[in-house]
Design a protein around this motif. Structure first.
Motif, short mmCIF file in Angstrom:
data_model
loop_
_atom_site.label_atom_id
_atom_site.label_comp_id
_atom_site.label_asym_id
_atom_site.label_seq_id
_atom_site.Cartn_x
_atom_site.Cartn_y
_atom_site.Cartn_z
N MET A 1 0.85 -1.17 0.00
CA MET A 1 0.00 0.00 0.00
C MET A 1 0.90 1.24 0.00
N HIS A 2 0.55 2.19 -0.83
CA HIS A 2 1.31 3.44 -0.90
C HIS A 2 1.04 4.28 0.35
N LYS A 3 2.05 5.01 0.78
CA LYS A 3 1.93 5.80 2.02
C LYS A 3 0.75 6.77 1.99
N PRO A 4 0.51 7.51 0.90
CA PRO A 4 -0.64 8.42 0.91
C PRO A 4 -1.97 7.69 1.12
N ASP A 5 -2.11 6.51 0.51
CA ASP A 5 -3.33 5.71 0.70
C ASP A 5 -3.45 5.24 2.14
N TYR A 6 -2.31 4.81 2.69
CA TYR A 6 -2.29 4.35 4.08
C TYR A 6 -2.67 5.48 5.03
N TYR A 7 -2.05 6.64 4.84
CA TYR A 7 -2.35 7.77 5.71
C TYR A 7 -3.81 8.20 5.60
N ALA A 8 -4.34 8.21 4.38
CA ALA A 8 -5.75 8.57 4.19
C ALA A 8 -6.65 7.57 4.91
N ARG A 9 -6.25 6.31 4.86
CA ARG A 9 -7.07 5.27 5.50
C ARG A 9 -7.07 5.40 7.02
N ILE A 10 -5.89 5.60 7.62
CA ILE A 10 -5.84 5.67 9.08
C ILE A 10 -6.35 6.99 9.63
N GLU A 11 -6.43 8.00 8.78
CA GLU A 11 -6.95 9.28 9.23
C GLU A 11 -8.46 9.39 9.04
N ALA A 12 -9.07 8.38 8.45
CA ALA A 12 -10.52 8.40 8.28
C ALA A 12 -11.18 8.44 9.66
N PRO A 13 -12.29 9.16 9.79
CA PRO A 13 -12.92 9.31 11.12
C PRO A 13 -13.17 7.98 11.84
N GLU A 14 -13.58 6.96 11.11
CA GLU A 14 -13.89 5.68 11.78
C GLU A 14 -12.63 4.97 12.27
N MET A 15 -11.46 5.33 11.78
CA MET A 15 -10.23 4.68 12.19
C MET A 15 -9.51 5.44 13.30
N ARG A 16 -9.95 6.63 13.65
CA ARG A 16 -9.27 7.39 14.69
C ARG A 16 -9.55 6.85 16.08
N ASP A 17 -10.57 6.05 16.20
CA ASP A 17 -10.90 5.43 17.47
C ASP A 17 -10.06 4.16 17.62
N TYR A 18 -9.30 4.07 18.69
CA TYR A 18 -8.39 2.95 18.93
C TYR A 18 -9.10 1.60 18.88
N GLY A 19 -10.24 1.52 19.56
CA GLY A 19 -10.99 0.26 19.60
C GLY A 19 -11.51 -0.15 18.24
N VAL A 20 -11.91 0.82 17.44
CA VAL A 20 -12.39 0.52 16.09
C VAL A 20 -11.22 0.07 15.23
N TYR A 21 -10.10 0.78 15.32
CA TYR A 21 -8.92 0.43 14.54
C TYR A 21 -8.46 -0.99 14.82
N LEU A 22 -8.46 -1.39 16.07
CA LEU A 22 -8.02 -2.74 16.46
C LEU A 22 -9.12 -3.80 16.33
N ARG A 23 -10.33 -3.36 15.98
CA ARG A 23 -11.48 -4.27 15.85
C ARG A 23 -11.71 -5.04 17.14
N CYS A 24 -11.70 -4.30 18.25
CA CYS A 24 -11.85 -4.93 19.56
C CYS A 24 -13.14 -5.72 19.69
N ASP A 25 -14.21 -5.28 19.05
CA ASP A 25 -15.46 -6.02 19.12
C ASP A 25 -15.29 -7.43 18.57
N LYS A 26 -14.60 -7.56 17.45
CA LYS A 26 -14.36 -8.89 16.86
C LYS A 26 -13.38 -9.69 17.71
N LEU A 27 -12.37 -9.01 18.23
CA LEU A 27 -11.38 -9.67 19.06
C LEU A 27 -12.02 -10.25 20.32
N LEU A 28 -12.82 -9.44 21.00
CA LEU A 28 -13.46 -9.90 22.23
C LEU A 28 -14.52 -10.96 21.96
N ALA A 29 -15.10 -10.95 20.77
CA ALA A 29 -16.09 -11.97 20.42
C ALA A 29 -15.46 -13.35 20.28
#
Length: 81
Positions: free
Chosen positions: A1-29
């Motif tokens: 993945m190119h850096k600009p694409d990666y940065y755009a992806r991690i800066e998306a509002p839904e990814m700024r939340d740590y729990g969402v980024y790590l998919r804690c809901d799926k992990l704990l399930a």
């Protein structure tokens, strides 16, 4: 993945939340509900072994990357040999 694409992806509002980024809901399930556990140590057992599986996955990924390096690569690789 190119850096600009990666940065755009991690800066998306839904990814700024740590729990969402790590998919804690799926992990704990992946863990057995507390009400179904046989004893107090079962949760710790699950966590330790799930983490071991994750580390194994990371190890295999890095080992595979090292194997793909050209023989004459100037990249230094630490080895236990």
């Amino acid at each position: 993945m190119h850096k600009p694409d990666y940065y755009a992806r991690i800066e998306a509002p839904e990814m700024r939340d740590y729990g969402v980024y790590l998919r804690c809901d799926k992990l704990l399930a992946c863990q057995k509900p507390l009400a179904e556990m046989v004893n107090a140590d079962e949760l710790q057992f699950q966590i330790v072994h799930q983490v071991e599986e994750l580390w194994d996955e990371a190890h295999h990924l890095h080992a595979d990357r090292c194997r793909r390096l050209p023989r004459n690569s100037r990249t230094r690789i630490a080895s236990l040999r």
